[in-house]
Scaffold this motif. Structure first.
Motif, PDB file in Angstrom:
ATOM      1  N   ARG A  44       0.796  -1.256  -0.016  1.00 12.85           N
ATOM      2  CA  ARG A  44       0.044   0.032  -0.051  1.00 12.85           C
ATOM      3  C   ARG A  44       0.814   1.351   0.078  1.00 12.85           C
ATOM      4  NH1 ARG A  44      -5.463  -0.444  -0.461  1.00 12.85           N
ATOM      5  NH2 ARG A  44      -5.510   1.358   0.747  1.00 12.85           N
ATOM      6  N   GLU A  45       0.297   2.313  -0.462  1.00 14.85           N
ATOM      7  CA  GLU A  45       1.156   3.640  -0.666  1.00 14.85           C
ATOM      8  C   GLU A  45       1.560   4.000   0.602  1.00 14.85           C
ATOM      9  OE1 GLU A  45      -0.588   6.783  -2.863  1.00 14.85           O
ATOM     10  OE2 GLU A  45       0.840   8.143  -1.871  1.00 14.85           O
ATOM     11  N   PRO A  90      -1.210 -11.179  11.282  1.00 19.37           N
ATOM     12  CA  PRO A  90      -2.384 -10.986  11.830  1.00 19.37           C
ATOM     13  C   PRO A  90      -3.407 -10.764  10.586  1.00 19.37           C
ATOM     14  CG  PRO A  90      -1.045  -9.066  12.189  1.00 19.37           C
ATOM     15  CD  PRO A  90       0.020 -10.262  11.528  1.00 19.37           C
ATOM     16  N   GLN A  91      -2.850 -10.858   9.235  1.00 22.82           N
ATOM     17  CA  GLN A  91      -3.825 -10.771   8.282  1.00 22.82           C
ATOM     18  C   GLN A  91      -3.671 -11.743   7.582  1.00 22.82           C
ATOM     19  OE1 GLN A  91      -3.080  -5.652   8.107  1.00 22.82           O
ATOM     20  NE2 GLN A  91      -2.407  -6.893   6.367  1.00 22.82           N
ATOM     21  N   PRO A  92      -3.949 -13.022   7.800  1.00 24.09           N
ATOM     22  CA  PRO A  92      -3.676 -14.295   7.074  1.00 24.09           C
ATOM     23  C   PRO A  92      -4.510 -14.636   5.941  1.00 24.09           C
ATOM     24  CG  PRO A  92      -4.983 -14.645   9.008  1.00 24.09           C
ATOM     25  CD  PRO A  92      -4.704 -13.243   8.987  1.00 24.09           C
ATOM     26  N   VAL A  93      -5.694 -13.821   5.717  1.00 26.33           N
ATOM     27  CA  VAL A  93      -6.631 -14.025   4.840  1.00 26.33           C
ATOM     28  C   VAL A  93      -5.929 -14.415   3.253  1.00 26.33           C
ATOM     29  CG1 VAL A  93      -8.830 -13.669   3.456  1.00 26.33           C
ATOM     30  CG2 VAL A  93      -8.751 -13.363   6.016  1.00 26.33           C
ATOM     31  N   PHE A  94      -4.991 -13.108   2.933  1.00 29.02           N
ATOM     32  CA  PHE A  94      -4.404 -13.133   1.800  1.00 29.02           C
ATOM     33  C   PHE A  94      -3.672 -14.359   1.166  1.00 29.02           C
ATOM     34  CE2 PHE A  94      -1.377 -11.909  -1.474  1.00 29.02           C
ATOM     35  CZ  PHE A  94      -2.087 -10.888  -2.351  1.00 29.02           C
ATOM     36  N   HIS A 116       1.291  -6.181   2.988  1.00 27.84           N
ATOM     37  CA  HIS A 116       0.266  -6.694   3.870  1.00 27.84           C
ATOM     38  C   HIS A 116      -0.208  -8.116   3.640  1.00 27.84           C
ATOM     39  CE1 HIS A 116      -0.891  -2.541   5.375  1.00 27.84           C
ATOM     40  NE2 HIS A 116      -0.124  -2.183   4.274  1.00 27.84           N
ATOM     41  N   ARG A 133     -16.708  -9.560   5.682  1.00 25.40           N
ATOM     42  CA  ARG A 133     -16.365 -10.202   4.626  1.00 25.40           C
ATOM     43  C   ARG A 133     -17.590 -10.837   4.342  1.00 25.40           C
ATOM     44  NH1 ARG A 133     -12.559 -14.148   2.919  1.00 25.40           N
ATOM     45  NH2 ARG A 133     -12.400 -14.811   4.914  1.00 25.40           N
ATOM     46  N   GLN A 136      -5.618   7.713   3.780  1.00 22.76           N
ATOM     47  CA  GLN A 136      -5.299   6.673   3.059  1.00 22.76           C
ATOM     48  C   GLN A 136      -5.105   5.627   4.227  1.00 22.76           C
ATOM     49  OE1 GLN A 136      -1.629   8.567   1.839  1.00 22.76           O
ATOM     50  NE2 GLN A 136      -1.906   7.877  -0.469  1.00 22.76           N
ATOM     51  N   ALA A 193      -8.394   3.848   4.369  1.00 25.01           N
ATOM     52  CA  ALA A 193      -8.532   2.956   3.427  1.00 25.01           C
ATOM     53  C   ALA A 193      -7.762   1.743   3.698  1.00 25.01           C
ATOM     54  CB  ALA A 193      -8.229   3.546   2.112  1.00 25.01           C
ATOM     55  N   THR A 194      -6.508   1.789   4.008  1.00 26.90           N
ATOM     56  CA  THR A 194      -5.748   0.749   4.358  1.00 26.90           C
ATOM     57  C   THR A 194      -6.395  -0.039   5.413  1.00 26.90           C
ATOM     58  OG1 THR A 194      -3.739   1.997   3.398  1.00 26.90           O
ATOM     59  CG2 THR A 194      -3.428  -0.032   4.854  1.00 26.90           C
ATOM     60  N   VAL A 234      -8.716  -2.310   4.166  1.00 24.66           N
ATOM     61  CA  VAL A 234      -8.089  -3.536   3.374  1.00 24.66           C
ATOM     62  C   VAL A 234      -7.520  -4.737   4.628  1.00 24.66           C
ATOM     63  CG1 VAL A 234      -6.108  -4.442   2.244  1.00 24.66           C
ATOM     64  CG2 VAL A 234      -7.295  -2.166   1.622  1.00 24.66           C
ATOM     65  N   ARG A 235      -7.002  -4.096   5.828  1.00 26.31           N
ATOM     66  CA  ARG A 235      -6.562  -4.879   6.882  1.00 26.31           C
ATOM     67  C   ARG A 235      -7.662  -5.723   7.395  1.00 26.31           C
ATOM     68  NH1 ARG A 235      -1.606  -3.673   8.879  1.00 26.31           N
ATOM     69  NH2 ARG A 235      -0.569  -1.667   8.628  1.00 26.31           N
ATOM     70  N   LYS A 288     -10.457  -6.778   6.023  1.00 23.30           N
ATOM     71  CA  LYS A 288     -10.735  -7.738   5.105  1.00 23.30           C
ATOM     72  C   LYS A 288      -9.776  -9.124   5.151  1.00 23.30           C
ATOM     73  CE  LYS A 288     -13.283  -5.726   1.304  1.00 23.30           C
ATOM     74  NZ  LYS A 288     -13.037  -4.305   0.716  1.00 23.30           N
ATOM     75  N   LEU A 289      -8.421  -8.612   5.456  1.00 17.88           N
ATOM     76  CA  LEU A 289      -7.391  -9.560   5.484  1.00 17.88           C
ATOM     77  C   LEU A 289      -7.157 -10.405   6.616  1.00 17.88           C
ATOM     78  CD1 LEU A 289      -4.638  -7.958   3.427  1.00 17.88           C
ATOM     79  CD2 LEU A 289      -6.071  -9.444   2.605  1.00 17.88           C
ATOM     80  N   MET A 290      -8.083  -9.861   7.648  1.00 16.39           N
ATOM     81  CA  MET A 290      -8.015 -10.360   9.162  1.00 16.39           C
ATOM     82  C   MET A 290      -9.216 -11.385   9.223  1.00 16.39           C
ATOM     83  SD  MET A 290      -6.778  -7.625  11.980  1.00 16.39           S
ATOM     84  CE  MET A 290      -7.604  -5.965  11.222  1.00 16.39           C
ATOM     85  N   ALA A 291     -10.321 -10.678   8.619  1.00 24.36           N
ATOM     86  CA  ALA A 291     -11.686 -11.644   9.071  1.00 24.36           C
ATOM     87  C   ALA A 291     -11.227 -13.079   8.469  1.00 24.36           C
ATOM     88  CB  ALA A 291     -12.766 -10.713   8.562  1.00 24.36           C
TER      89      ALA A 291
END
Ligand SMILES: NC(=O)c1ccc[n+]([C@@H]2O[C@H](COP(=O)([O-])OP(=O)(O)OC[C@H]3O[C@@H](n4cnc5c(N)ncnc54)[C@H](O)[C@@H]3O)[C@@H](O)[C@H]2O)c1
Ligand SMILES: [Zn+2]
Ligand SMILES: [Zn+2]
Lengths: 392, 213
Positions: A53-54, A109-113, A130, B29, B196, B199-200, B203-204, B206-209
């Motif tokens: 991410r930027e 902590p962000q395992p979904v990806f 991320h 999600r 920003q 927004a991040t 995203v986080r 979504k990547l946690m849930a």
């Protein structure tokens, strides 16, 4: 504080960012003294590993001084001079208990990806997008390190910052690559890639008993450095047919073990390379596996191919038939930093490995973008740029 | 099971419900497949392996102080009676969601709960079993919930997903037992503007849930 941030594909800039604070009981805050670039960063900067991410702070290979510790931290003390493994590991899960730290269950902590991409989520990695947890990286004045007692190691007095910094990432990766080869003594080991990781793999293979180590790259300066510093043989793949040369050097057998320390942006000469680049650009394959293909083709029957170059997704034209019919052992993975670092620090202290020569380009944080450019284009004989966030 | 063990074990259940309650708030999600339906309930089964013996998994929750500290970021927990518990989850967006639940110890390593008062009609069961090969304990959970007018009235229809909450919750419980903490990188420094960063954070989330190791 000042930090080197990713601003978009191929773009880096120093920005003012908030200082990190203790968030969990096991956290420590480290004032960064030396923070190296790594080949892995290039994959991120160039957008081959997505999920940046930027504004993300880069950097995962570093050392510094502990300035604050969380309430649960016991082993590490404020004032300690430490090197920190790039992989985050909790120390309390089954993978950590069995020393497979880069597979830690609790540090992303962000395992979904990655769970979607790979079926399961491996460990988090500092400053590594991320997908790897979204941790801020070490190209900054300060960094928060979770599970400080597990990931930070006090370094021997007298070893310079710019040497011990490589115990964070390049050395354990190289060591694990050689460890995978299961060397018993007397083997011939070929190493693809003469970057920091390949050089450390070559040295580790020597220590673990290889009789001959052959390093393959196209950059004459890197090959010359490897030959001079480590006494290895070299092959320039831009000038020589690598498979022929390796067969020749081993009287027809092929190397007993082949280490791949190049990764997904592998370069090649010839039409397959054009094919791979085109497919990668069109995102039909995410990774260019030139050197992996070659390692599999070169390896002797029943030998081991050890892959530590980073791959993220799918590859094309993978010579599975060669691997299967030659009964090869394939080993690969992100390195288990915490398993190897204490042992490597001992070896640095007695002078058995001296990684300091990798730090060809010491620079200030402000020069970070230029430092990466030199490293990426392999200009000025650059092996690794090491940033010094405390320097003006 | 001795009565003190039973009390401890009920505490574990309460913590589970608490964590799930919070998970519900965090989860955003969308799911592609609807879960199985039984007797008007949605039913899902999820499991996770914790690298500790069964006794230790139960024992972890004995220490009320440690439990409260572990849950502090998400919720407060209060025992109302023998088997009645109340928890207030702190919503990251501010405000809180309150739950009341009844927890029954069904036997050694087995308990069930029923939310008596909360935003989602929900009941569940947890069972602990030793994992093979010295791998610790398998926590197996079954969760049932109803998606009715109440849920829609509360605006929950397309939002929180109890299954994702269950998976996230199990991951948090595992992390608490194995490491005493649950990591979060949401407040790590970055060069982003506040906008920003927001927004991040989405995203986080979504990547946690719903993630599991
Ligand atoms: N597994 C891990 O835990 C881990 C840790 C650190 C780095 N890495 C990975 O290791 C790899 C190397 O890292 P580095 O820091 O040394 O990078 P680097 O960019 O400094 O070195 C890579 C080298 O490979 C050479 N090369 C390119 N194509 C080649 C080919 N076809 N055959 C032979 N050599 C070729 C390049 O010329 C370069 O010298 C990267 O993929 C990096 O992501 C893995
Ligand atoms: Zn690295
Ligand atoms: Zn772990």
């Amino acid at each position: 504080m000042r930090a080197l941030c990713w601003e978009g594909v191929g773009r880096l800039a120093v920005r003012d960012v908030p200082e990190p604070t203790i968030r969990s009981g096991g956290d420590i805050i480290v004032r960064v003294r030396a923070s190296s670039v790594c080949g892995s960063d290039l994959h991120l900067i160039n957008g081959y590993l997505p999920a940046m991410r930027e504004g993300d702070i880069l950097g995962h290979e570093f050392m510094g001084e502990v300035v604050e510790t969380g309430p649960d931290v016991q082993r590490i003390k404020v004032g300690d001079r430490v090197v920190v493994g790039s992989v985050v590991a909790c120390g309390g899960c089954w993978y950590c208990r069995t020393e497979q730290y880069s597979l830690c269950d609790n540090s992303n902590p962000q395992p979904v990806f990655t769970e979607k991409l790979w079926g399961h989520s491996p460990a988090g990695i500092l400053g590594y997008s991320h997908a790897a947890g979204g941790y801020s990286g070490s190209h900054a004045e300060y960094i928060r390190v979770p599970f400080g007692d597990v990931g930070a190691f006090t370094v021997p007095a007298g070893v310079p910052d710019d040497s011990v910094v490589f115990a964070s990432d390049a050395m354990p990766t190289g060591w694990m690559a050689a460890d995978f080869c299961g060397l018993k003594g007397g083997e011939v080991v070929a190493v693809w890639g003469a970057g920091g990781v390949g050089q450390m793999a070559a040295r580790s293979a020597q220590i673990l008993g290889a009789e001959r180590v052959i390093v393959i790259d196209r950059l004459p300066e890197r090959l010359a450095t490897a030959a001079q510093r480590l006494g290895v043989e070299t092959i320039n793949y831009a000038e020589t047919d690598v498979l022929e040369a390796l067969r020749e050097l081993t009287a027809g057998r092929g190397p007993d073990a082949c280490i791949e320390a190049v990764g997904m942006e592998s370069h090649d000469v010839g039409p397959t390379y054009t094919y791979d680049r085109a497919k990668q650009t069109a995102r039909l394959q995410t990774d260019r596996p030139t050197s992996v293909r070659q390692a599999i083709m070169a390896c002797r029957k029943g030998g081991t191919v050890s892959i530590v170059g980073v791959y993220g997704g799918l590859v094309d034209k993978f010579p599975l038939g060669a691997a299967m019919n030659k009964a090869l052992v394939l080993r690969m993975g992100q390195m288990h930093a915490q398993r190897y670092i204490p042992m490597l620090l001992d070896r640095i202290a007695i002078g058995e490995i001296d990684p300091g020569y990798l730090a060809t380009h010491p620079m200030s944080l402000e020069q970070g973008a230029r430092g990466y450019e030199i490293f990426q284009k392999k200009e000025e004989g650059c092996l690794r740029t090491v940033l010094h966030p405390q320097a003006a | 099971m001795s009565s003190s063990n039973a009390t401890r074990w009920a505490l574990a259940g309460a913590a589970t419900v608490t964590v799930l309650g919070v998970g519900r708030v965090l989860a955003r999600r969308r799911r592609r497949h609807q879960p199985d339906r039984v007797d008007g309930w949605y039913v899902v089964h999820r499991g996770i392996t914790v690298d500790r013996p069964v006794d230790a998994v139960i024992g972890f929750w004995t220490d009320r102080e440690r439990l409260d500290r572990g849950l502090a970021e998400w919720a407060t927990l209060e025992q109302l009676g023998d088997n009645r518990w109340r928890c207030v989850a702190s919503d990251p967006a501010g405000g809180g969601t309150e739950w009341r639940a009844e927890i029954t110890v069904d036997g050694p390593g087995r308990l069930s709960w029923r939310v008596t008062d909360g935003p989602v009609a929900q009941q569940g069961r947890v069972e602990l079993a030793p994992a093979p090969q010295d791998r610790g304990t398998e926590i197996r959970a079954e969760l049932r919930w109803r998606s009715g007018p109440v849920r829609r009235a509360l605006g929950l229809a397309g939002g929180g997903d109890p299954d994702i909450a269950l998976r996230s919750g199990l991951r948090r419980i595992k992390s608490l037992i194995e490491t005493g903490q649950v990591l979060d990188t949401r407040h790590d420094p970055s060069g982003r503007s506040p906008k920003q960063e927001q927004a991040t954070d989405r995203v986080r989330e979504k990547l946690m849930a719903g993630g599991r190791p």
